[in-house]
Scaffold this motif. Structure first.
Motif, PDB file in Angstrom:
ATOM      1  N   LEU A  45       1.098  -1.361  -0.080  1.00 50.18           N
ATOM      2  CA  LEU A  45      -0.060  -0.329   0.082  1.00 50.18           C
ATOM      3  C   LEU A  45       1.092   0.837   0.172  1.00 50.18           C
ATOM      4  O   LEU A  45       1.730   1.626   0.592  1.00 50.18           O
ATOM      5  CB  LEU A  45      -1.503   0.150   1.246  1.00 50.18           C
ATOM      6  N   LEU A  46       0.838   1.958  -1.345  1.00 50.03           N
ATOM      7  CA  LEU A  46       1.549   3.566  -1.285  1.00 50.03           C
ATOM      8  C   LEU A  46       0.673   4.735  -1.481  1.00 50.03           C
ATOM      9  O   LEU A  46      -0.136   4.550  -1.229  1.00 50.03           O
ATOM     10  CB  LEU A  46       1.483   3.298  -2.788  1.00 50.03           C
ATOM     11  N   HIS A  47       1.340   5.501   0.157  1.00 51.97           N
ATOM     12  CA  HIS A  47       0.394   6.440   1.270  1.00 51.97           C
ATOM     13  C   HIS A  47       0.512   7.768  -0.467  1.00 51.97           C
ATOM     14  O   HIS A  47       1.097   7.231  -0.798  1.00 51.97           O
ATOM     15  CB  HIS A  47       1.005   7.203   2.407  1.00 51.97           C
ATOM     16  N   GLY A  48      -0.033   9.025   0.029  1.00 54.64           N
ATOM     17  CA  GLY A  48       0.382  10.110  -1.036  1.00 54.64           C
ATOM     18  C   GLY A  48       0.957  10.971  -0.440  1.00 54.64           C
ATOM     19  O   GLY A  48       1.843  10.820   0.430  1.00 54.64           O
ATOM     20  N   SER A  49       0.948  12.532  -1.350  1.00 53.35           N
ATOM     21  CA  SER A  49       1.654  13.276  -0.927  1.00 53.35           C
ATOM     22  C   SER A  49       1.766  13.551   0.282  1.00 53.35           C
ATOM     23  O   SER A  49       2.866  14.007   1.065  1.00 53.35           O
ATOM     24  CB  SER A  49       1.824  14.639  -1.777  1.00 53.35           C
ATOM     25  N   ALA A  50       0.939  13.386   1.110  1.00 54.71           N
ATOM     26  CA  ALA A  50       0.429  13.978   2.493  1.00 54.71           C
ATOM     27  C   ALA A  50       1.509  12.657   3.419  1.00 54.71           C
ATOM     28  O   ALA A  50       1.366  13.091   4.581  1.00 54.71           O
ATOM     29  CB  ALA A  50      -0.489  14.056   2.952  1.00 54.71           C
ATOM     30  N   GLY A  51       1.643  11.942   3.420  1.00 51.75           N
ATOM     31  CA  GLY A  51       2.314  10.482   3.896  1.00 51.75           C
ATOM     32  C   GLY A  51       1.718   9.552   4.563  1.00 51.75           C
ATOM     33  O   GLY A  51       0.313  10.176   3.636  1.00 51.75           O
ATOM     34  N   PRO A  52       1.924   8.823   4.871  1.00 50.29           N
ATOM     35  CA  PRO A  52       1.420   7.682   6.174  1.00 50.29           C
ATOM     36  C   PRO A  52      -0.499   8.555   6.279  1.00 50.29           C
ATOM     37  O   PRO A  52       0.423   9.608   7.589  1.00 50.29           O
ATOM     38  CB  PRO A  52       2.073   7.552   6.789  1.00 50.29           C
ATOM     39  N   SER A  53      -1.331   7.756   5.969  1.00 50.36           N
ATOM     40  CA  SER A  53      -2.188   8.441   7.055  1.00 50.36           C
ATOM     41  C   SER A  53      -3.662   7.099   7.602  1.00 50.36           C
ATOM     42  O   SER A  53      -3.067   5.434   6.714  1.00 50.36           O
ATOM     43  CB  SER A  53      -2.905   9.300   6.193  1.00 50.36           C
ATOM     44  N   ALA A  54      -4.531   7.537   8.019  1.00 47.27           N
ATOM     45  CA  ALA A  54      -5.684   6.129   8.864  1.00 47.27           C
ATOM     46  C   ALA A  54      -5.996   5.190   7.192  1.00 47.27           C
ATOM     47  O   ALA A  54      -6.389   4.214   7.363  1.00 47.27           O
ATOM     48  CB  ALA A  54      -6.660   6.994   9.145  1.00 47.27           C
ATOM     49  N   ARG A  55      -5.809   5.791   6.109  1.00 44.70           N
ATOM     50  CA  ARG A  55      -6.452   5.691   4.789  1.00 44.70           C
ATOM     51  C   ARG A  55      -5.829   3.865   4.313  1.00 44.70           C
ATOM     52  O   ARG A  55      -6.590   3.368   4.151  1.00 44.70           O
ATOM     53  CB  ARG A  55      -6.255   6.414   3.517  1.00 44.70           C
ATOM     54  N   LEU A  71       1.830  -4.554   3.329  1.00 40.70           N
ATOM     55  CA  LEU A  71       2.600  -3.868   4.015  1.00 40.70           C
ATOM     56  C   LEU A  71       2.710  -2.683   3.585  1.00 40.70           C
ATOM     57  O   LEU A  71       2.401  -2.069   2.435  1.00 40.70           O
ATOM     58  CB  LEU A  71       3.923  -4.208   3.138  1.00 40.70           C
ATOM     59  N   GLU A  72       2.799  -1.538   4.674  1.00 41.39           N
ATOM     60  CA  GLU A  72       2.583  -0.119   4.233  1.00 41.39           C
ATOM     61  C   GLU A  72       3.594   0.467   4.849  1.00 41.39           C
ATOM     62  O   GLU A  72       3.937   0.800   5.990  1.00 41.39           O
ATOM     63  CB  GLU A  72       1.224   0.422   5.466  1.00 41.39           C
ATOM     64  N   PRO A  73       4.214   1.028   3.371  1.00 44.19           N
ATOM     65  CA  PRO A  73       5.896   1.606   4.066  1.00 44.19           C
ATOM     66  C   PRO A  73       5.749   3.075   3.770  1.00 44.19           C
ATOM     67  O   PRO A  73       4.740   3.786   4.015  1.00 44.19           O
ATOM     68  CB  PRO A  73       6.420   0.829   2.095  1.00 44.19           C
ATOM     69  N   ASP A  74       6.712   3.752   4.789  1.00 43.21           N
ATOM     70  CA  ASP A  74       6.486   5.037   4.681  1.00 43.21           C
ATOM     71  C   ASP A  74       7.671   5.881   4.006  1.00 43.21           C
ATOM     72  O   ASP A  74       8.688   5.991   4.561  1.00 43.21           O
ATOM     73  CB  ASP A  74       7.208   5.162   6.026  1.00 43.21           C
ATOM     74  N   GLN A  75       7.411   6.458   3.070  1.00 45.31           N
ATOM     75  CA  GLN A  75       8.832   6.658   2.182  1.00 45.31           C
ATOM     76  C   GLN A  75       9.542   7.611   2.029  1.00 45.31           C
ATOM     77  O   GLN A  75      10.391   8.378   2.263  1.00 45.31           O
ATOM     78  CB  GLN A  75       7.903   6.602   0.240  1.00 45.31           C
ATOM     79  N   TRP A  76       8.546   8.613   2.648  1.00 44.60           N
ATOM     80  CA  TRP A  76       8.679   9.818   3.350  1.00 44.60           C
ATOM     81  C   TRP A  76       9.545   9.809   4.726  1.00 44.60           C
ATOM     82  O   TRP A  76      11.429  10.901   4.153  1.00 44.60           O
ATOM     83  CB  TRP A  76       7.568  11.041   3.633  1.00 44.60           C
ATOM     84  N   ALA A  77       9.160   9.518   5.350  1.00 49.12           N
ATOM     85  CA  ALA A  77      10.614   9.256   6.513  1.00 49.12           C
ATOM     86  C   ALA A  77      11.964   9.157   6.099  1.00 49.12           C
ATOM     87  O   ALA A  77      13.235   9.327   6.402  1.00 49.12           O
ATOM     88  CB  ALA A  77      10.263   8.166   7.791  1.00 49.12           C
ATOM     89  N   ALA A  78      11.930   8.025   5.724  1.00 44.62           N
ATOM     90  CA  ALA A  78      13.211   7.307   4.624  1.00 44.62           C
ATOM     91  C   ALA A  78      13.977   8.918   3.964  1.00 44.62           C
ATOM     92  O   ALA A  78      15.129   8.843   3.875  1.00 44.62           O
ATOM     93  CB  ALA A  78      13.136   6.777   4.104  1.00 44.62           C
ATOM     94  N   ARG A  79      13.413   9.778   3.394  1.00 42.11           N
ATOM     95  CA  ARG A  79      14.101  11.142   3.225  1.00 42.11           C
ATOM     96  C   ARG A  79      13.835  12.104   3.662  1.00 42.11           C
ATOM     97  O   ARG A  79      14.777  12.741   3.185  1.00 42.11           O
ATOM     98  CB  ARG A  79      13.362  11.040   1.473  1.00 42.11           C
ATOM     99  N   GLY A 224     -11.903  11.231   7.931  1.00 42.49           N
ATOM    100  CA  GLY A 224     -11.786  12.701   8.436  1.00 42.49           C
ATOM    101  C   GLY A 224     -11.339  14.194   7.907  1.00 42.49           C
ATOM    102  O   GLY A 224     -11.474  14.956   8.574  1.00 42.49           O
ATOM    103  N   VAL A 225     -10.781  13.513   7.327  1.00 41.49           N
ATOM    104  CA  VAL A 225     -10.416  14.517   5.369  1.00 41.49           C
ATOM    105  C   VAL A 225     -11.733  15.897   5.137  1.00 41.49           C
ATOM    106  O   VAL A 225     -12.074  14.648   5.140  1.00 41.49           O
ATOM    107  CB  VAL A 225      -9.024  14.548   5.354  1.00 41.49           C
ATOM    108  N   ASP A 226     -11.791  17.138   5.648  1.00 41.46           N
ATOM    109  CA  ASP A 226     -11.936  17.949   5.026  1.00 41.46           C
ATOM    110  C   ASP A 226     -11.303  19.143   4.708  1.00 41.46           C
ATOM    111  O   ASP A 226     -11.272  20.090   5.523  1.00 41.46           O
ATOM    112  CB  ASP A 226     -13.759  17.847   5.568  1.00 41.46           C
TER     113      ASP A 226
END
Length: 269
Positions: A45-55, A71-79, A224-226
């Motif tokens: 599961l690849l997250h979006g621009s905002a990073g990992p979320s409840a989605r 498997l839910e990677p956190d790609q932004w933290a690595a960078r 919860g996103v709006d």
């Protein structure tokens, strides 16, 4: 295994894996393994621009219940990135080594059936899933192979075959389910996906399914996103305001679609 054991929540593990960059990144991830016997299919599961979320966790819950390792990677933290339009990588292609590194990690896992690994991506991650569906990008990492199934969710479909570097065609031998929102302001046209697929070769068209979620904005499956954001890729590249709003009905439908799509396409051969 008893029914009660199968109904237990998937076991949760915090893991890391190496990307396939020349100088590999160490990517942290959440790995969930259902309580099932034998080797299991898996979905990244690849997250979006905002990073990992409840989605991502919402989809993982449904997929785990259907018998999939997730498997839910956190790609932004690595960078060291914060996320958002100003805090994401400059290109999507530079994150593909993360995706294929994640696949390598799962291939080696004793609970995973290496022949049945799929990917679902959201927004930025959806673009990565679209690129991974093409031989031009996939074959740089997995020549002669492919993900078993791919599900890009609201991947700013308008950019494909419109913006250089985002060519979609000459697809790998795998089913693709393209999911978008009727009110998505990145595309600003609910027919964009259909027009993209209509322009493909007959062979490629047969591989791609489309689901347009009614009354759904970008990020419709983020609880919860709006919010309103400004993104240069919004409004078909004109930039400006983009609404992201949760739609519970569309979320539930997308969860069921994901479980059905991957179950159907990754049946044990």
């Amino acid at each position: 295994m008893t029914t009660s054991e199968m109904n237990l929540p998937a076991s949760l593990h915090y893991v890391s894996f190496s990307s396939l960059h020349d100088k590999p990144l160490t990517v942290a991830a959440r790995l969930r393994i259902p309580h099932r016997d034998g080797k299991l299919p898996a979905v990244i599961l690849l997250h979006g621009s905002a990073g990992p979320s409840a989605r991502e966790g919402g989809y993982a819950d449904v997929l785990n219940a259907a018998g999939f390792v997730t498997l839910e990677p956190d790609q932004w933290a690595a960078r060291g990135l914060a996320g958002g339009a100003e805090g994401r990588p400059k290109t999507v292609a530079e994150t593909l080594p993360d995706l294929y590194g994640a696949r390598d990690f799962l291939v080696k896992h004793p609970k995973v059936d290496a022949s049945r690994i799929g990917v679902i991506g959201f927004s930025f991650g959806g673009v990565a899933a679209m690129l991974a569906a093409t031989k031009a990008h996939n074959d740089m990492f997995l020549p002669g192979g492919a993900f078993a199934a791919l599900m890009p969710v609201y991947p700013s479909t308008w950019i494909f075959n419109h913006v250089p570097g985002f060519e979609f065609g000459n697809l790998v031998d795998a089913p693709v389910m393209l999911v978008t929102g009727e009110l998505d302001q990145y595309d600003n046209d609910p027919t964009v996906s259909a027009k993209l697929v209509e322009g493909l070769s007959e062979e490629d068209r047969a591989k791609v399914g489309i689901e347009v979620m009614s009354n759904a904005h970008h990020g419709f499956d983020m609880p919860g996103v709006d919010v309103e954001v400004n993104d240069p890729f919004g409004n078909q590249g004109k930039g400006g305001r983009v609404i992201m709003r949760h739609n519970p009905e569309a979320t539930a439908k997308a969860h069921l679609l994901a479980a059905a799509f991957f179950s159907e396409t990754m049946r044990r051969r």
